[in-house]
Scaffold this motif. Structure first.
Motif, short mmCIF file in Angstrom:
data_model
loop_
_atom_site.label_atom_id
_atom_site.label_comp_id
_atom_site.label_asym_id
_atom_site.label_seq_id
_atom_site.Cartn_x
_atom_site.Cartn_y
_atom_site.Cartn_z
N LYS A 235 0.90 -1.20 0.00
CA LYS A 235 -0.06 -0.12 0.02
C LYS A 235 0.87 1.24 -0.16
O LYS A 235 0.53 2.26 -0.69
CB LYS A 235 -0.99 0.06 1.28
N ILE A 236 2.00 1.50 0.51
CA ILE A 236 2.69 2.27 0.63
C ILE A 236 3.43 2.69 -0.76
O ILE A 236 3.53 3.88 -1.04
CB ILE A 236 4.08 2.06 1.58
N MET A 237 3.85 1.48 -1.43
CA MET A 237 4.49 1.68 -2.61
C MET A 237 3.38 2.13 -3.65
O MET A 237 3.61 2.99 -4.36
CB MET A 237 4.98 0.32 -3.01
N ASP A 238 2.31 1.57 -3.50
CA ASP A 238 1.12 2.12 -4.54
C ASP A 238 0.73 3.57 -4.08
O ASP A 238 0.66 4.29 -5.40
CB ASP A 238 -0.13 1.07 -4.02
N ALA A 239 0.85 4.04 -2.91
CA ALA A 239 0.43 5.35 -2.53
C ALA A 239 1.61 6.20 -3.10
O ALA A 239 1.09 7.44 -3.47
CB ALA A 239 0.34 5.33 -1.04
N PHE A 240 2.65 5.88 -3.28
CA PHE A 240 3.81 6.60 -3.91
C PHE A 240 3.73 6.70 -5.44
O PHE A 240 4.23 7.35 -5.99
CB PHE A 240 5.06 6.19 -3.27
N GLY A 241 2.69 5.93 -6.12
CA GLY A 241 2.50 5.49 -7.40
C GLY A 241 3.49 4.78 -8.10
O GLY A 241 3.73 5.18 -9.25
N VAL A 242 4.28 3.99 -7.37
CA VAL A 242 5.21 3.25 -8.03
C VAL A 242 4.93 1.72 -8.04
O VAL A 242 5.93 1.03 -8.54
CB VAL A 242 6.54 3.42 -7.47
N GLY A 243 3.77 1.07 -8.03
CA GLY A 243 3.43 0.01 -8.04
C GLY A 243 3.43 -0.73 -6.61
O GLY A 243 2.68 -0.39 -5.70
N GLY A 244 4.36 -1.71 -6.51
CA GLY A 244 4.41 -2.45 -5.31
C GLY A 244 3.91 -3.92 -5.46
O GLY A 244 2.74 -4.25 -4.90
N SER A 245 4.76 -4.73 -6.17
CA SER A 245 4.18 -6.17 -6.44
C SER A 245 4.77 -7.09 -5.51
O SER A 245 5.96 -7.08 -4.94
CB SER A 245 4.92 -6.72 -7.58
N PHE A 246 3.87 -8.05 -5.05
CA PHE A 246 4.21 -9.05 -4.17
C PHE A 246 5.36 -9.84 -4.62
O PHE A 246 5.04 -10.72 -5.37
CB PHE A 246 2.80 -9.64 -3.83
N SER A 247 6.34 -9.93 -3.57
CA SER A 247 7.39 -10.70 -4.24
C SER A 247 8.20 -11.58 -2.95
O SER A 247 7.95 -11.22 -1.66
CB SER A 247 8.50 -9.94 -4.53
N GLU A 248 8.90 -12.51 -3.28
CA GLU A 248 9.85 -13.27 -2.31
C GLU A 248 10.99 -13.71 -3.11
O GLU A 248 11.07 -13.61 -4.43
CB GLU A 248 8.94 -14.40 -1.80
N PHE A 249 11.91 -14.23 -2.38
CA PHE A 249 13.30 -14.40 -3.00
C PHE A 249 13.07 -15.84 -3.72
O PHE A 249 12.70 -17.01 -2.97
CB PHE A 249 14.17 -14.42 -2.12
N TYR A 250 13.50 -16.07 -4.94
CA TYR A 250 13.16 -17.18 -5.71
C TYR A 250 14.62 -18.10 -5.70
O TYR A 250 14.66 -19.24 -5.77
CB TYR A 250 12.77 -16.94 -7.17
N ALA A 251 15.61 -17.26 -6.19
CA ALA A 251 16.91 -17.73 -6.49
C ALA A 251 17.97 -16.89 -6.57
O ALA A 251 17.75 -15.57 -6.57
CB ALA A 251 17.06 -18.89 -7.67
N MET A 252 19.14 -17.30 -6.64
CA MET A 252 20.54 -16.33 -6.88
C MET A 252 21.12 -16.89 -7.98
O MET A 252 21.66 -17.93 -8.28
CB MET A 252 21.23 -16.02 -5.73
N SER B 248 9.95 -10.50 7.17
CA SER B 248 9.38 -11.82 6.60
C SER B 248 10.15 -12.02 5.28
O SER B 248 10.74 -11.17 4.61
CB SER B 248 8.15 -11.75 6.66
N HIS B 249 9.91 -13.38 4.68
CA HIS B 249 10.30 -13.69 3.37
C HIS B 249 9.71 -12.82 2.21
O HIS B 249 10.17 -12.99 1.21
CB HIS B 249 10.37 -15.09 3.42
N HIS B 250 8.77 -12.03 2.37
CA HIS B 250 8.00 -11.30 1.47
C HIS B 250 8.52 -9.88 1.31
O HIS B 250 8.90 -9.25 2.42
CB HIS B 250 6.47 -11.34 1.62
N CYS B 251 8.32 -9.34 0.23
CA CYS B 251 8.58 -7.80 0.01
C CYS B 251 7.83 -7.25 -1.03
O CYS B 251 7.26 -7.98 -1.71
CB CYS B 251 10.20 -7.41 -0.05
N ALA B 252 7.83 -5.93 -1.15
CA ALA B 252 7.04 -5.32 -2.01
C ALA B 252 8.10 -4.52 -2.97
O ALA B 252 8.85 -3.93 -2.56
CB ALA B 252 6.02 -4.20 -1.54
N ILE B 253 7.82 -4.68 -4.37
CA ILE B 253 8.68 -4.13 -5.31
C ILE B 253 7.88 -3.13 -6.06
O ILE B 253 6.92 -3.45 -6.70
CB ILE B 253 9.27 -5.30 -6.06
N GLY B 254 8.56 -1.96 -6.20
CA GLY B 254 8.14 -0.73 -7.08
C GLY B 254 9.14 -0.16 -7.82
O GLY B 254 10.31 -0.38 -7.72
N VAL B 255 8.54 0.45 -9.06
CA VAL B 255 9.54 1.04 -9.89
C VAL B 255 10.19 2.29 -9.66
O VAL B 255 9.28 3.15 -8.93
CB VAL B 255 8.86 1.16 -11.43
#
Length: 470
Positions: free
Chosen positions: A318-335, A441-448
């Protein structure tokens, strides 16, 4: 619309001594007010305060207007006794504007004036810095928090900094007025995901509404064929629907999407966290295995939805969306140590508005670690600068964890999930170590875009600690 308070300060002793000085300083203050208004806020400009008596009068106005943030413009030297009554009365974030008219005095023209009285008046129009240590001293001793913006009127970095403060204030207001719905229950055993709802409400001001699956079912059972047809058209307008998607699954997802829309509308929700399992083949399982498409539509339309009942990440989204940059639900997949990148993604809802290329709607034969099967979203976050945000419940406090990086091109996993490659200035190894040490937690929000500066200001406004990794 948020209200921004603005008051300038000066010394009434100067006005009869130096002709035109007051009007000149008021003009600079008007420039600042006009620029602030262009950032989409209501500016309560109470003018220039030049004595303790005027200070108390203007403080009453600002208090009555209930401003969300207060900008103190140092127009020239002023006594701290003139400033203190205002900031004591108006209890909100204080930003001190140490802004000169120009980058530097024109020394040659200044010294050519020949009249030391005129020269002193000219200097006083440029001596904003004179008061800065005095105010800091008094505010520190009075226990008043503040921040500075330092520069000159024509400097873009000054306006960027002011706009960041205003944007952060807008987001703080959105969070304080947000209604977050929680539907279902936690994914059993994800101890990192478990949240303290009271702490979340206390930290952000968010109202948390506990929702029931039976209400979703009620709305779903009442769906009409006309509504289904309209929703299927929305699917096809928004996503690239792969031919492998069965019509039965599309209709199932459409009915659930319509029900979710009604749930959001009925409770006036601004965000949502959900998870449910239930007994095999029961009616609620039928709902929860068909929510991804509808929740993705909601997320892209400013109602971010987090899976796995991840309330903290719904807040971050919600914070990322409110800043107008998205905020996609993400977790770490691999390196990928060859390319020095980290892969992040997730099954479940995505923020389709920040996708690189088409957002595909694809069938999944199994939801890993979850019951059932159904439709899912496959996409990559737009290539370019990105910001990662996690709302962390630590041992002693709720804080914001942030990092800036880049979404980069390269091979991804086409498994019916969001999936992207991210590079960080400190390298993949150091990033993973430093990020994880903070205990998110193992989740984060990603915005552009890179917005760590804005998030740091948001933390300041909400009185939350901000940890920046890179």
């Amino acid at each position: 619309m948020i209200k921004v308070g603005l008051f300038g300060i000066g010394l009434d002793t100067y006005w009869p001594q130096f002709e035109g000085l007051l009007e000149r300083l008021q003009g600079y203050q008007s420039q600042i007010a006009d620029k602030m208004e262009s950032f989409g806020v209501e500016v309560v400009n109470v003018g220039l305060v030049d004595s303790p008596v005027v200070a108390r009068e203007k403080a009453e106005v600002l208090k009555k207007e209930d401003v969300d943030i207060l900008f103190l413009y140092i127009s020239t030297y002023a006594l701290s006794s003139t400033v203190l009554p205002v900031v004591q009365k108006v209890k909100c974030p204080i930003i001190i504007l140490n802004i000169q008219p120009v980058a530097a005095i024109d020394y040659e023209s200044f010294n050519a004036l020949g009249d030391r009285g005129k020269m002193t008046g000219e200097w006083l129009a440029h001596c904003q810095a004179c008061s800065v240590p005095e105010f800091a001293n008094v505010f520190n001793r009075a226990g008043i928090d503040y921040e500075f913006v330092t520069g000159y009127l024509g400097e873009q970095v000054v306006w960027d900094d002011i706009q960041d403060w205003i944007d952060a204030t807008k987001v703080a207001s959105i969070m304080q007025n947000n209604r977050l719905g929680v539907l279902g229950h936690y994914y059993s055993g994800m101890l990192d995901v478990y949240s303290d709802l009271t702490k979340q409400s206390s930290a952000f001001g968010t109202h948390i509404e506990i929702l029931e699956m039976c209400e979703v079912k009620k709305y779903r059972d009442a769906v009409t064929q006309v509504e289904v047809d309209e929703k299927l058209n929305e699917f096809r307008r928004t996503f690239e629907v792969l031919e492998a998607c069965e019509e039965e699954e599309l209709v199932r997802a459409a009915k659930t999407s319509i029900a979710l829309d009604k749930l959001v509308e009925h409770h006036d929700l601004g965000s949502l966290a959900y998870y449910y399992e239930g007994e095999t083949a029961n009616e609620y399982e039928n709902i929860v295995t068909s929510v991804i498409v509808g929740n993705t539509l909601l997320t892209g339309k400013n109602v971010p939805v987090a899976g796995e009942y991840e309330i903290k990440n719904a807040q971050a989204m919600k914070i990322m969306d409110a800043f107008g940059v998205g905020g996609s639900f993400s977790e770490f997949y691999a390196m990928d140590f060859n390319d020095d990148i980290v892969m992040l993604g997730h099954d479940g809802p995505a923020h389709f508005a920040i996708a690189e290329g088409n957002v595909q709607l694809v069938p999944l034969p199994v939801y890993h670690g979850k019951p059932g099967k159904g439709l899912s979203i496959q996409m990559t976050v737009k290539h370019g600068p990105v910001t990662l945000l996690s709302v962390v419940e630590g041992k002693d406090d709720v804080f914001l964890l942030v990092a800036e990086g880049e979404s980069v091109e390269g091979p991804v996993l086409y498994i019916g999930n969001t999936n992207s490659r991210y590079r960080f200035s400190i390298g993949a190894r150091a990033f993973m170590n430093e990020w994880s040490k903070q205990g998110p937690s193992h989740h984060c929000a990603i915005g552009v875009g890179h917005i760590a500066n804005k998030i740091e200001k948001l933390g300041n406004i909400l009185n939350l600690r901000v940890v920046r990794i890179c």
